[in-house]
Design a protein around this motif. Sequence first.
Motif, PDB file in Angstrom:
ATOM      1  N   LYS A  91       0.858  -1.181   0.000  1.00  0.00           N
ATOM      2  CA  LYS A  91       0.000   0.000   0.000  1.00  0.00           C
ATOM      3  C   LYS A  91       0.894   1.230   0.000  1.00  0.00           C
ATOM      4  O   LYS A  91       1.994   1.228   0.567  1.00  0.00           O
ATOM      5  CB  LYS A  91      -0.935   0.011   1.211  1.00  0.00           C
ATOM      6  CG  LYS A  91      -0.226   0.066   2.550  1.00  0.00           C
ATOM      7  CD  LYS A  91      -1.220   0.102   3.696  1.00  0.00           C
ATOM      8  CE  LYS A  91      -0.492   0.140   5.047  1.00  0.00           C
ATOM      9  NZ  LYS A  91      -1.444   0.191   6.176  1.00  0.00           N
ATOM     10  N   VAL A  92       0.434   2.269  -0.661  1.00  0.00           N
ATOM     11  CA  VAL A  92       1.213   3.501  -0.754  1.00  0.00           C
ATOM     12  C   VAL A  92       1.250   4.166   0.615  1.00  0.00           C
ATOM     13  O   VAL A  92       0.203   4.426   1.222  1.00  0.00           O
ATOM     14  CB  VAL A  92       0.606   4.450  -1.802  1.00  0.00           C
ATOM     15  CG1 VAL A  92       1.376   5.760  -1.846  1.00  0.00           C
ATOM     16  CG2 VAL A  92       0.609   3.789  -3.170  1.00  0.00           C
ATOM     17  N   ALA A  93       2.463   4.432   1.101  1.00  0.00           N
ATOM     18  CA  ALA A  93       2.629   4.977   2.452  1.00  0.00           C
ATOM     19  C   ALA A  93       2.990   6.455   2.433  1.00  0.00           C
ATOM     20  O   ALA A  93       3.616   6.951   3.367  1.00  0.00           O
ATOM     21  CB  ALA A  93       3.701   4.183   3.201  1.00  0.00           C
ATOM     22  N   PHE A  94       2.615   7.168   1.371  1.00  0.00           N
ATOM     23  CA  PHE A  94       2.872   8.606   1.317  1.00  0.00           C
ATOM     24  C   PHE A  94       1.681   9.284   0.655  1.00  0.00           C
ATOM     25  O   PHE A  94       0.924   8.662  -0.093  1.00  0.00           O
ATOM     26  CB  PHE A  94       4.163   8.923   0.556  1.00  0.00           C
ATOM     27  CG  PHE A  94       4.247   8.277  -0.804  1.00  0.00           C
ATOM     28  CD1 PHE A  94       3.698   8.884  -1.926  1.00  0.00           C
ATOM     29  CD2 PHE A  94       4.873   7.052  -0.956  1.00  0.00           C
ATOM     30  CE1 PHE A  94       3.770   8.292  -3.169  1.00  0.00           C
ATOM     31  CE2 PHE A  94       4.956   6.443  -2.200  1.00  0.00           C
ATOM     32  CZ  PHE A  94       4.397   7.063  -3.312  1.00  0.00           C
ATOM     33  N   HIS A  97       0.580  15.088  -1.632  1.00  0.00           N
ATOM     34  CA  HIS A  97       1.345  16.308  -1.345  1.00  0.00           C
ATOM     35  C   HIS A  97       2.812  15.975  -1.084  1.00  0.00           C
ATOM     36  O   HIS A  97       3.714  16.683  -1.562  1.00  0.00           O
ATOM     37  CB  HIS A  97       0.740  17.028  -0.138  1.00  0.00           C
ATOM     38  CG  HIS A  97       1.527  18.225   0.308  1.00  0.00           C
ATOM     39  ND1 HIS A  97       1.582  19.401  -0.420  1.00  0.00           N
ATOM     40  CD2 HIS A  97       2.319  18.422   1.409  1.00  0.00           C
ATOM     41  CE1 HIS A  97       2.358  20.271   0.202  1.00  0.00           C
ATOM     42  NE2 HIS A  97       2.814  19.700   1.309  1.00  0.00           N
ATOM     43  N   GLU A  98       3.064  14.925  -0.331  1.00  0.00           N
ATOM     44  CA  GLU A  98       4.449  14.521  -0.068  1.00  0.00           C
ATOM     45  C   GLU A  98       5.155  14.121  -1.363  1.00  0.00           C
ATOM     46  O   GLU A  98       6.340  14.428  -1.556  1.00  0.00           O
ATOM     47  CB  GLU A  98       4.468  13.363   0.925  1.00  0.00           C
ATOM     48  CG  GLU A  98       4.033  13.753   2.332  1.00  0.00           C
ATOM     49  CD  GLU A  98       3.891  12.547   3.239  1.00  0.00           C
ATOM     50  OE1 GLU A  98       3.951  12.727   4.475  1.00  0.00           O
ATOM     51  OE2 GLU A  98       3.712  11.425   2.718  1.00  0.00           O
ATOM     52  N   THR A 100       4.459  15.206  -4.509  1.00  0.00           N
ATOM     53  CA  THR A 100       4.739  16.384  -5.332  1.00  0.00           C
ATOM     54  C   THR A 100       5.864  17.224  -4.730  1.00  0.00           C
ATOM     55  O   THR A 100       6.677  17.797  -5.466  1.00  0.00           O
ATOM     56  CB  THR A 100       3.472  17.236  -5.490  1.00  0.00           C
ATOM     57  OG1 THR A 100       2.937  17.552  -4.192  1.00  0.00           O
ATOM     58  CG2 THR A 100       2.419  16.501  -6.289  1.00  0.00           C
ATOM     59  N   THR A 101       5.918  17.300  -3.410  1.00  0.00           N
ATOM     60  CA  THR A 101       7.019  18.027  -2.765  1.00  0.00           C
ATOM     61  C   THR A 101       8.356  17.363  -3.062  1.00  0.00           C
ATOM     62  O   THR A 101       9.362  18.030  -3.346  1.00  0.00           O
ATOM     63  CB  THR A 101       6.792  18.094  -1.249  1.00  0.00           C
ATOM     64  OG1 THR A 101       5.533  18.726  -0.980  1.00  0.00           O
ATOM     65  CG2 THR A 101       7.904  18.875  -0.570  1.00  0.00           C
ATOM     66  N   TRP A 102       8.374  16.048  -3.012  1.00  0.00           N
ATOM     67  CA  TRP A 102       9.603  15.311  -3.325  1.00  0.00           C
ATOM     68  C   TRP A 102      10.009  15.525  -4.781  1.00  0.00           C
ATOM     69  O   TRP A 102      11.190  15.729  -5.083  1.00  0.00           O
ATOM     70  CB  TRP A 102       9.376  13.829  -3.039  1.00  0.00           C
ATOM     71  CG  TRP A 102      10.544  12.964  -3.395  1.00  0.00           C
ATOM     72  CD1 TRP A 102      11.677  12.764  -2.668  1.00  0.00           C
ATOM     73  CD2 TRP A 102      10.689  12.187  -4.587  1.00  0.00           C
ATOM     74  NE1 TRP A 102      12.526  11.910  -3.323  1.00  0.00           N
ATOM     75  CE2 TRP A 102      11.947  11.539  -4.510  1.00  0.00           C
ATOM     76  CE3 TRP A 102       9.889  11.970  -5.701  1.00  0.00           C
ATOM     77  CZ2 TRP A 102      12.406  10.692  -5.505  1.00  0.00           C
ATOM     78  CZ3 TRP A 102      10.348  11.129  -6.695  1.00  0.00           C
ATOM     79  CH2 TRP A 102      11.589  10.497  -6.596  1.00  0.00           C
ATOM     80  N   LEU A 103       9.025  15.501  -5.683  1.00  0.00           N
ATOM     81  CA  LEU A 103       9.327  15.744  -7.095  1.00  0.00           C
ATOM     82  C   LEU A 103       9.934  17.124  -7.296  1.00  0.00           C
ATOM     83  O   LEU A 103      10.914  17.292  -8.027  1.00  0.00           O
ATOM     84  CB  LEU A 103       8.052  15.624  -7.938  1.00  0.00           C
ATOM     85  CG  LEU A 103       7.591  14.235  -8.352  1.00  0.00           C
ATOM     86  CD1 LEU A 103       6.335  14.343  -9.198  1.00  0.00           C
ATOM     87  CD2 LEU A 103       8.676  13.505  -9.126  1.00  0.00           C
ATOM     88  N   ARG A 104       9.346  18.123  -6.647  1.00  0.00           N
ATOM     89  CA  ARG A 104       9.833  19.491  -6.790  1.00  0.00           C
ATOM     90  C   ARG A 104      11.260  19.619  -6.250  1.00  0.00           C
ATOM     91  O   ARG A 104      12.050  20.433  -6.728  1.00  0.00           O
ATOM     92  CB  ARG A 104       8.884  20.438  -6.055  1.00  0.00           C
ATOM     93  CG  ARG A 104       9.078  21.902  -6.395  1.00  0.00           C
ATOM     94  CD  ARG A 104       7.966  22.753  -5.795  1.00  0.00           C
ATOM     95  NE  ARG A 104       6.673  22.414  -6.369  1.00  0.00           N
ATOM     96  CZ  ARG A 104       5.679  21.869  -5.689  1.00  0.00           C
ATOM     97  NH1 ARG A 104       5.834  21.577  -4.402  1.00  0.00           N
ATOM     98  NH2 ARG A 104       4.533  21.593  -6.272  1.00  0.00           N
ATOM     99  N   THR A 105      11.592  18.799  -5.276  1.00  0.00           N
ATOM    100  CA  THR A 105      12.920  18.871  -4.667  1.00  0.00           C
ATOM    101  C   THR A 105      13.987  18.216  -5.534  1.00  0.00           C
ATOM    102  O   THR A 105      15.110  18.725  -5.637  1.00  0.00           O
ATOM    103  CB  THR A 105      12.893  18.197  -3.281  1.00  0.00           C
ATOM    104  OG1 THR A 105      11.895  18.832  -2.466  1.00  0.00           O
ATOM    105  CG2 THR A 105      14.250  18.301  -2.596  1.00  0.00           C
TER     106      THR A 105
END
Length: 360
Positions: A91-94, A97-98, A100-105
């Motif tokens: 199961k996805v554990a994030f 929003h988390e 997209t924030t990681w992608l932006r980083t």
Amino acid sequence: QVLLPPLIILTGNYNFFNALTIVLAFSLLDEEHVGRWLGRPKKRQGSAWPPSLGSVLATLLELSTYGLLLYWTVQYFGLEINWDKKLLDSKVAFTFHEFTTWLRTVTLPLVGVAFLSLFWEILVATPPCACVRGCFWKLWATLQWAIMATATVSLFAVSLVRDPSCRSPPPFTYIDHESNGKLWPGIHQLFGAVERFQVVNSYGLFRRPPRVGGRPEVVLEGSYDGHSWTEIEFMYKPGNVSAAPAVVAPHQPRLDWQLWFAALGHHPPSPWFSALVLRLLQGQRDVIRLVQVDESRYPFSARPPTFLRAQLYKYWFTGPSEGSPGPAPWWRRQHVQEFFPAVSLGPPQLESLLSQHGLK
């Protein structure tokens, strides 16, 4: 990439484009990987013991990378072994929003790493140009190096840009709109200059698989009186719920394939569909053979239909518990809506549709 298409071929009813992908992927293999196939002897490398500090550190770094990837996969996708059911649960554990924030980083730093890696490869390719004998051949080798390096950097740069007007935008910064806007403006200008040539594109046959809740299919129906309708069954696409799915690979049934794409669209039928209806009403044999090679299976082989229309259905495979007396159907289907209105050669409705698309 060489192994992925055969897996798709084994698990799906796909066609020749997997073979094309395999051929293209072979060109990416290093000579060391295919040297044995080409009959070239493998170069013997002296084995030194104890190993050097550099090789030990490289091995540790590689093992650490694999370990971190495995750890993050287990953590962020909640992998657990269900010993009772003998299954691997996940199961996805994030949150979104988390993510997209990681992608932006990471997007722009990864672009920087990719550029550095590319420039390093270009620099490594520079010394051989100076090893060629003769001034002319050195100049020729340097010119080739410069052309290839410029083309490679340019293609890599334009592959990063997302243009909202592009129907199939390039892949990388498309995943994060903010990162796309932070790219150097010169890259956007370069993309605008070559966009019409479509030199870059998103990878993947279906980058965004359609979530349709069933397989949409267009079913053509013909009639002589406008009241009693007979379905026209195609050779390959789902239609008759009792017909087993056809195995077609590596053949590409273009008309059946296009009809599926037409069923996916949430817009009026494509221009070619109106032309298809016209040719079937006219009874053109070349078009009929695209529908059915065996004319005995085409219900209007003796005389073209007076009216044609199309309905949109959604199809699902039947389960073991959905059997009925007699031969079990392969499909179950549900009517969605009318896809194409009833038309004939007499009234101006079909002529109007063809004129709208410039086919008359």
